[in-house]
Write an enzyme that holds these catalytic residues in place. Structure first.
Site, PDB file in Angstrom:
ATOM      1  N   ALA A  11       0.796  -1.235   0.000  1.00  0.00           N
ATOM      2  CA  ALA A  11       0.000   0.000   0.000  1.00  0.00           C
ATOM      3  C   ALA A  11       0.830   1.289   0.000  1.00  0.00           C
ATOM      4  CB  ALA A  11      -0.974  -0.032   1.176  1.00  0.00           C
ATOM      5  N   ASP A  22      -4.011  -2.567   3.915  1.00  0.00           N
ATOM      6  CA  ASP A  22      -4.246  -1.857   2.658  1.00  0.00           C
ATOM      7  C   ASP A  22      -5.308  -0.774   2.800  1.00  0.00           C
ATOM      8  OD1 ASP A  22      -3.215  -4.710   1.847  1.00  0.00           O
ATOM      9  OD2 ASP A  22      -2.667  -3.259   0.308  1.00  0.00           O
TER      10      ASP A  22
HETATM   11  O1  MRU Z   1      -1.112  -7.203  -3.315  1.00  0.00           O
HETATM   12  P1  MRU Z   1      -0.017  -6.542  -2.525  1.00  0.00           P
HETATM   13  O2  MRU Z   1       1.273  -7.291  -2.539  1.00  0.00           O
HETATM   14  O3  MRU Z   1       0.131  -5.097  -2.905  1.00  0.00           O
HETATM   15  O4  MRU Z   1      -0.554  -6.582  -1.027  1.00  0.00           O
HETATM   16  C1  MRU Z   1       0.247  -6.060  -0.024  1.00  0.00           C
HETATM   17  C2  MRU Z   1      -0.323  -6.207   1.328  1.00  0.00           C
HETATM   18  O5  MRU Z   1      -1.396  -6.733   1.540  1.00  0.00           O
HETATM   19  C3  MRU Z   1       0.461  -5.551   2.439  1.00  0.00           C
HETATM   20  O6  MRU Z   1       0.338  -6.267   3.626  1.00  0.00           O
HETATM   21  C4  MRU Z   1      -0.056  -4.117   2.668  1.00  0.00           C
HETATM   22  O7  MRU Z   1      -0.133  -3.435   1.451  1.00  0.00           O
HETATM   23  C5  MRU Z   1       0.807  -3.358   3.591  1.00  0.00           C
HETATM   24  S1  MRU Z   1       2.398  -3.008   2.900  1.00  0.00           S
HETATM   25  C6  MRU Z   1       3.256  -2.102   4.035  1.00  0.00           C
END
Ligand code: MRU
Length: 320
Positions: A20, A211
């Site tokens: 995110a 997210d």
């Molecule tokens: O699909 P992604 O890899 O973008 O998902 C990432 C996550 O779910 C993370 O845990 C979240 O974005 C936090 S990143 C600091």
């Protein structure tokens, strides 16, 4: 090297850049890059290009709210700076704003580590899901992994169990890689082993990223997080969420309103180019799930630690 805003947008869509905070920072950089490359000679021309680029960035991924937060911040910057009535000055302001967002994210992760580190006991083994580390943020700390690094930097001995995180394998590929590189002991398990390792007494705490966090604390994170939270509750293991305030979406009352991205079935049927599933099989591939607030022991942010009831504690953190 990404050379245009549409290359940045494509990198976000294809998850070359993911996580995110990294998505938000990249979108801001992409918007600044695209605006800088505009050939418009008037502020009105530049504004047309700028708004179009912002709209395109907003179509890349739907769940992480940091994306929309960053786009809105860039739009607000444009609105403010527009009065200068000078195309080249405006471009400079947009680049400076994107760089400020990047620097603020580095500081936010450090603050999350400072606030979250004390919650992790010396000698603890922490289970995490997906990758919420340096590879998902700006700088070298991360959010969930920032909490672990905060504890480590306070002199505690911490080890990590990383869920592999099917289907995209962020835990296996990214979390394992960055923790090993940082000399933090890490053991990878497949997602379906989490219940067993918790029941065996091998996990002292769970820390995950987020997210999008609704006003009541319901938290969208990588698919499988909800399952881990239910298991943690069953085994009396504290389940923590770590995220900067840029991941809050107080416009949503609960997690039911969070849009969940559905991704390409090939992520489930294939490992890289290799097909494992039978031809033509039906697949459901939601990229995120929502963990209800009642399963979350605390939300660790860059402005402090929120405890239930989140509707009040999150508002208080935002109000400062
Ligand atoms: O699909 P992604 O890899 O973008 O998902 C990432 C996550 O779910 C993370 O845990 C979240 O974005 C936090 S990143 C600091």
């Amino acid at each position: 090297m990404l050379r245009s805003y549409d290359e940045v947008a494509e990198a976000i869509k294809k998850m070359v850049v993911r996580g995110a905070p990294a998505i938000g920072v990249s979108a801001a950089m992409g918007i600044a890059l695209g605006a800088s490359q505009s050939v418009g000679t008037s502020v009105a021309d530049l504004e047309d290009d700028f708004q179009y680029i912002c709209d395109e960035m907003g179509k890349t991924r739907p769940t992480a709210v940091n994306l929309f937060w960053a786009i809105e911040r860039m739009r607000a910057t444009f609105r403010r700076a527009k009065a200068t009535n000078h195309v080249e000055d405006l471009k400079k302001v947009l680049v400076a704003e994107a760089l400020a967002i990047f620097e603020e994210d580095i500081a936010a992760n450090r603050a999350i580590g400072k606030f979250g580190g004390p919650l992790i006991p010396d000698g603890a083994t922490v289970l995490t899901h997906c990758n919420a580390g340096a590879l998902a943020t700006s700088g070298d700390y991360g959010t969930a992994l920032g909490v672990i690094r905060g504890a480590r930097d306070a002199g505690k001995k911490i080890s990590v169990i990383a869920d592999e995180t099917r289907p995209f394998l962020q835990g296996l590929r990214l979390t394992a890689w960055e923790l090993a590189k940082d000399n933090i002991p890490v053991t990878v398990i497949t997602d379906n082993m989490a219940g067993h390792v918790m029941k065996s007494g091998k996990v002292d705490a769970v820390v995950v990223g987020a997210d999008r966090i609704a006003a009541n604390g319901d938290t969208a994170n990588k698919i499988g997080t909800y399952m881990v939270a239910v298991l943690a509750r069953e085994h009396n293991i504290p389940f923590y969420v770590a995220a900067p305030l840029t991941t809050l979406d107080l416009s949503l009352k609960s997690g039911d309103e969070i849009p969940i991205e559905e991704r390409d079935p090939a992520e489930v049927t294939h490992i890289r180019e290799h097909q494992l599933a039978p031809d033509g099989i039906a697949v459901h591939n939601p990229a995120f799930d929502v963990t209800p607030n009642n399963l979350i022991a605390a939300i660790i942010t860059d402005k402090g630690v929120a405890r239930p009831p989140y509707t009040e504690s999150l508002q208080q953190l935002v109000a400062g």
